[in-house]
Design a protein around this motif. Structure first.
Motif, PDB file in Angstrom:
ATOM      1  N   VAL A 131       1.838  -5.048   1.683  1.00 20.84           N
ATOM      2  CA  VAL A 131       1.434  -5.432   3.034  1.00 20.84           C
ATOM      3  C   VAL A 131      -0.051  -5.187   3.283  1.00 20.84           C
ATOM      4  O   VAL A 131      -0.561  -5.547   4.345  1.00 20.84           O
ATOM      5  CB  VAL A 131       2.283  -4.745   4.132  1.00 20.84           C
ATOM      6  CG1 VAL A 131       3.757  -5.078   3.961  1.00 20.84           C
ATOM      7  CG2 VAL A 131       2.057  -3.250   4.161  1.00 20.84           C
ATOM      8  N   ASP A 132      -0.751  -4.567   2.335  1.00 18.85           N
ATOM      9  CA  ASP A 132      -2.197  -4.409   2.526  1.00 18.85           C
ATOM     10  C   ASP A 132      -2.855  -4.378   1.154  1.00 18.85           C
ATOM     11  O   ASP A 132      -2.390  -3.672   0.261  1.00 18.85           O
ATOM     12  CB  ASP A 132      -2.500  -3.102   3.277  1.00 18.85           C
ATOM     13  CG  ASP A 132      -3.989  -2.975   3.616  1.00 18.85           C
ATOM     14  OD1 ASP A 132      -4.660  -4.018   3.747  1.00 18.85           O
ATOM     15  OD2 ASP A 132      -4.473  -1.827   3.748  1.00 18.85           O
ATOM     16  N   VAL A 133      -3.925  -5.138   0.998  1.00 15.13           N
ATOM     17  CA  VAL A 133      -4.628  -5.127  -0.282  1.00 15.13           C
ATOM     18  C   VAL A 133      -6.129  -5.235  -0.048  1.00 15.13           C
ATOM     19  O   VAL A 133      -6.587  -5.962   0.844  1.00 15.13           O
ATOM     20  CB  VAL A 133      -4.125  -6.259  -1.220  1.00 15.13           C
ATOM     21  CG1 VAL A 133      -4.202  -7.620  -0.564  1.00 15.13           C
ATOM     22  CG2 VAL A 133      -4.911  -6.271  -2.539  1.00 15.13           C
ATOM     23  N   ILE A 154      -3.562  -1.511  -3.394  1.00 18.01           N
ATOM     24  CA  ILE A 154      -2.455  -2.101  -2.635  1.00 18.01           C
ATOM     25  C   ILE A 154      -1.866  -0.917  -1.892  1.00 18.01           C
ATOM     26  O   ILE A 154      -1.204  -0.073  -2.494  1.00 18.01           O
ATOM     27  CB  ILE A 154      -1.393  -2.746  -3.541  1.00 18.01           C
ATOM     28  CG1 ILE A 154      -2.018  -3.832  -4.410  1.00 18.01           C
ATOM     29  CG2 ILE A 154      -0.247  -3.308  -2.697  1.00 18.01           C
ATOM     30  CD1 ILE A 154      -1.050  -4.478  -5.394  1.00 18.01           C
ATOM     31  N   ASN A 155      -2.161  -0.826  -0.626  1.00 23.27           N
ATOM     32  CA  ASN A 155      -1.721   0.351   0.133  1.00 23.27           C
ATOM     33  C   ASN A 155      -1.459  -0.004   1.584  1.00 23.27           C
ATOM     34  O   ASN A 155      -2.386  -0.241   2.328  1.00 23.27           O
ATOM     35  CB  ASN A 155      -2.765   1.462   0.062  1.00 23.27           C
ATOM     36  CG  ASN A 155      -2.274   2.715   0.763  1.00 23.27           C
ATOM     37  OD1 ASN A 155      -1.089   3.012   0.736  1.00 23.27           O
ATOM     38  ND2 ASN A 155      -3.181   3.419   1.408  1.00 23.27           N
ATOM     39  N   PRO A 156      -0.224  -0.016   1.998  1.00 25.62           N
ATOM     40  CA  PRO A 156       0.936   0.315   1.175  1.00 25.62           C
ATOM     41  C   PRO A 156       1.578  -0.926   0.556  1.00 25.62           C
ATOM     42  O   PRO A 156       1.373  -2.041   1.007  1.00 25.62           O
ATOM     43  CB  PRO A 156       1.905   0.915   2.191  1.00 25.62           C
ATOM     44  CG  PRO A 156       1.610   0.155   3.455  1.00 25.62           C
ATOM     45  CD  PRO A 156       0.142  -0.161   3.415  1.00 25.62           C
ATOM     46  N   PHE A 157       2.350  -0.615  -0.501  1.00 25.80           N
ATOM     47  CA  PHE A 157       3.366  -1.534  -0.965  1.00 25.80           C
ATOM     48  C   PHE A 157       4.651  -0.939  -0.433  1.00 25.80           C
ATOM     49  O   PHE A 157       4.889   0.261  -0.590  1.00 25.80           O
ATOM     50  CB  PHE A 157       3.372  -1.571  -2.503  1.00 25.80           C
ATOM     51  CG  PHE A 157       4.400  -2.508  -3.069  1.00 25.80           C
ATOM     52  CD1 PHE A 157       4.074  -3.829  -3.349  1.00 25.80           C
ATOM     53  CD2 PHE A 157       5.703  -2.064  -3.312  1.00 25.80           C
ATOM     54  CE1 PHE A 157       5.032  -4.695  -3.866  1.00 25.80           C
ATOM     55  CE2 PHE A 157       6.654  -2.931  -3.823  1.00 25.80           C
ATOM     56  CZ  PHE A 157       6.322  -4.255  -4.101  1.00 25.80           C
TER      57      PHE A 157
END
Ligand code: ADP
Ligand code: MG
Length: 713
Positions: A699-701, A684-687
């Motif tokens: 916002v990205d996984v 998960i980058n970034p949370f």
């Protein structure tokens, strides 16, 4: 390497015949001075073993002025321990003979077993099974032997050239050759041992058994281990967490250098390697890791001689400015705090120190400091409740004797319950002179190693202060639904939409999203999400989207979305890829970019990662790992343990991140990883970690699935 999967269950007393025998047969004792069979017998004799020694050799009447016997069976007395150093082909027969003769413990020095391949491993397994059938224990094969310095026993059943000194450290080494080096270093540092064991192939007795052997032994105050592998990490965890609450466990684990590049495309997978895993694992067990044998002894001496620390605030007392600056830097870099002394403390110091001295921490008494000023200043500083640890530095001045200074430091330390380390920048003669002095504080040559030791003392005592019975929390989630989603992808990355669904099912907040197949439908979906939006182009093998310009942030209207979608299509095409779908996502404002990750280790199982996120994760590598199962204090440690933790607390007017939420997410991910072994990697980058928990969102996984590896020991 064999482990203890078929372990008989240990009663540590079963090791007594090995460490405290009254009769020892040396099988393979030899008259040849350069042979192991001679060295073993020689060490037994010169170390004045308290019991009886029986050399076994079919072709000698006497060896080393002891009557020799042709076989173990021929010895008229019962034998507690047989030390076996015969050629490898003869070992199985000798073991049988020993078992038949009622020998109660074995140490097999002979090499040429599991370490040489399958045939050797088979013979080794056969011997182990025999030994276990008889309910006795065996150290080795392929080892250097064991030592017990107990004056009632005086057992040196090794072929090491250096005798061991009596002390309070139990030492177990997986390597025989290194065992010799360890005994040398120990002797050089004037450090004493209770028992020493070289484990060799660990066919039967393992490091875990030794931990249990020393667990309740009052003479062994510190346990030190040199390890090359963990036979059974789960059992080690269980034992180390229990024993570590009674006495510190120190480990030098070899194999620190980075493993060859692993086939991992996620950030987590790329950063995780065997070594960080091992460190995280040891950390969680409360085990202290040292880089070198010397560092290990530096630490062991301090743990032996110092009380537990109450925190991480250090006072430095010195007679020279330069080393104090080095000490301060080293402490701060290691996460220690420089204590701020109270006004009262400063006043008391001021009352007797010269005007040129500094009464602020570091307290610099300048070069005229006498042994008496050391005692007085240290006593005052240790009275200050804001001091948890102390480092006292002395650069040998022209006119006084450093041993007097060190004795003054020792006197002042006695009245206080606080770890005090001395840094003595003195001559070799000085160091020779203090070797046997167990009554003095731990002494280091330079501030940096002393600072490292202080940091470890503080970490160990923090671990000890934690409640022992913490269990990982359980979250109520729809695991069946998660499994259905994971199973939709055979092998590889989940489509973005599925990855977000998994997070949502696990209660991890995500930015609102829709998917779309074309620029036109992306514009429609954007109004569902609500402007401003972020648009991302998704393609099967596209791992880092912004590298190829497939992320457009801050889009304000439908035209903007359409236009951005077309240019993403173009850019991906130029990069030789094709947009499979668009992700339209709520634009999240603010928050610190952090990364959460999962990767898997064949030995230790699922691993969690937390750190500062964004595109430069792999450059800064400001991350911490945790092994599963993970408890809340462990998750909090991971978060607090990153170098940039202060950023999350909010610097320069920024709002602090919601730290409880971050720990909660780590714990949820730990459960996800444990319950769904098909998950190979997750980033998960970034949370975006905002202060307001409702504004903090992933916002990205990226989530990769595949066949779970074979379950390891
Ligand atoms: P990549 O595949 O390159 O990692 P990301 O989806 O992480 O693509 O986007 C790259 C960067 O864009 C993120 O690190 C973040 O700074 C920013 N970003 C992405 N999505 C959002 C969002 N929904 N809200 C705010 N910023 C975002
Ligand atoms: Mg990203």
């Amino acid at each position: 390497m064999p482990d203890d999967r078929n372990h008989p269950g240990t009663d540590p007393r079963t090791l007594d015949p090995i460490f405290s025998p009254r009769t020892v047969a040396v099988v393979g004792a030899s008259r040849k001075r350069d042979s192991i069979g001679f060295a073993l017998l020689h060490n037994m004799v010169v170390e004045e073993f308290a019991g009886a020694i029986y050399p076994i050799n079919p072709s000698a009447d006497s060896i080393h002025s002891l009557k020799a016997y042709p076989s173990v069976a021929a010895v008229p007395d019962p034998i507690d321990l047989a030390l076996i150093a015969v050629p490898k082909g003869a070992v199985p027969a000798v073991v049988r003979e020993c078992l038949d003769a009622g020998v109660r413990g074995l140490v097999v020095i002979t090499a040429g077993f599991a370490e040489t391949g399958a045939a050797g491993a088979a013979v080794e397994a056969e011997i182990r099974d025999l030994v276990r059938e008889h309910g006795i224990r065996m150290v080795g094969p392929n080892c250097m032997g064991v030592i017990n310095t107990d004056p009632e026993v005086c057992l040196n059943a090794t072929f090491a050239p250096t005798p061991a000194r009596r002390g309070s450290i139990g030492f177990v080494s997986q390597s025989g050759a290194l065992g010799v080096a360890i005994l040398n270093v120990a002797a050089d540092l004037g450090v004493g041992l209770t028992q020493f064991a070289s484990m060799g192939n660990k066919a039967d007795v393992s490091g875990n058994d030794l931990l249990e052997y020393w667990e309740d032994d009052p003479e062994t105050r510190v346990i030190a281990m040199y390890l090359e592998s963990f036979g059974n990490p789960r059992r080690f965890t269980e034992i180390a967490k229990r024993v570590g609450r009674k006495k510190p466990i120190l480990v030098v684990k070899s194999g620190r250098t980075a493993e060859g590049a692993r086939a991992a495309s996620s950030h987590t997978g790329a950063i995780a390697g065997t070594d960080v895993t091992v460190s995280a694992f040891l950390d969680q067990c409360g085990v202290l890791r040292a880089n070198t044998i010397e560092e290990l002894f530096d630490l062991a001496v301090a743990l032996d001689r110092c009380p537990m620390a109450t925190g991480n605030r250090v006072a430095i007392v010195t007679n020279a400015g330069g080393p104090a600056i080095m000490a301060t830097d080293a402490c701060v870099n290691l996460g220690l705090e420089i204590a701020s002394l109270s006004d009262e403390t400063e006043e008391r110091l001021r009352s007797f120190l010269p005007a040129e001295a500094s009464v602020k921490n570091p307290v610099d008494m300048i070069a005229s400091a006498t042994p008496e000023s050391y005692a007085r200043a240290l006593d005052i500083v240790l009275d200050d409740p804001s001091v948890d640890l102390a480092m006292v530095i002395n650069v040998t001045p022209l006119l006084s004797n450093p041993i007097d200074v060190l004795e003054s430091i020792a006197d002042a330390t006695h009245g206080h319950d606080c770890p005090v380390l001395a840094v003595m920048m003195a001559t070799e003669e000085f160091y020779e002179g203090i070797k046997a002095r167990g009554d003095l504080p731990p002494v280091y040559r330079f501030p940096e190693p002393a600072a490292r030791v202080l940091a470890q003392l503080s970490r160990y005592s923090a671990w000890r202060r934690r409640p022992a019975d913490e269990l990982p929390p359980e979250f109520d989630v729809d695991d069946a639904a998660v499994a259905r989603i994971l199973d939709r992808t055979g092998d590889g990355y989940l489509p973005a939409a599925d990855a977000y669904r998994v997070l949502e099912l696990y209660g991890i907040p995500t930015a609102g999203w829709r998917t779309a197949g074309s620029p036109e439908s992306a514009a429609v979906a954007a109004s569902d999400v609500g402007y401003p939006v972020v648009l991302k182009g998704e393609a099967r093998d596209l791992v880092h989207k912004s590298d190829v310009g497939a992320v457009a942030v801050g889009l304000e209207d439908a035209d903007g979305v359409r236009e951005a979608a077309r240019s993403i299509e173009r850019r991906l095409e130029e990069a030789g890829q094709r947009v499979e779908s668009f992700l339209i996502q709520e634009m999240v404002a603010g928050g610190h970019e952090v990364i959460f990750g999962i990767s898997t280790d064949p030995r230790f199982g699922p691993l969690l990662m937390f750190g500062l996120g964004g595109r430069y994760v792999e450059v800064f590598r400001d991350v911490r790992f945790g092994v599963t199962p993970l408890t809340r204090p462990e998750a909090e440690d991971m978060i607090r343990g990153i170098r940039g933790f202060r950023l999350l607390e909010g610097v320069r007017g920024e709002e602090p991140a919601d730290l409880d939420l971050l720990a909660d997410i780590l714990l949820r991910l730990a459960q996800l990883a444990l319950r769904h072994p098909r998950i190979r990697e997750l980033d998960i980058n970034p949370f975006l970690a905002a202060g307001d928990p409702d504004a903090a969102k992933a916002v990205d996984v990226r989530l990769k699935v595949g066949e779970p590896p074979n379950p390891a020991g």
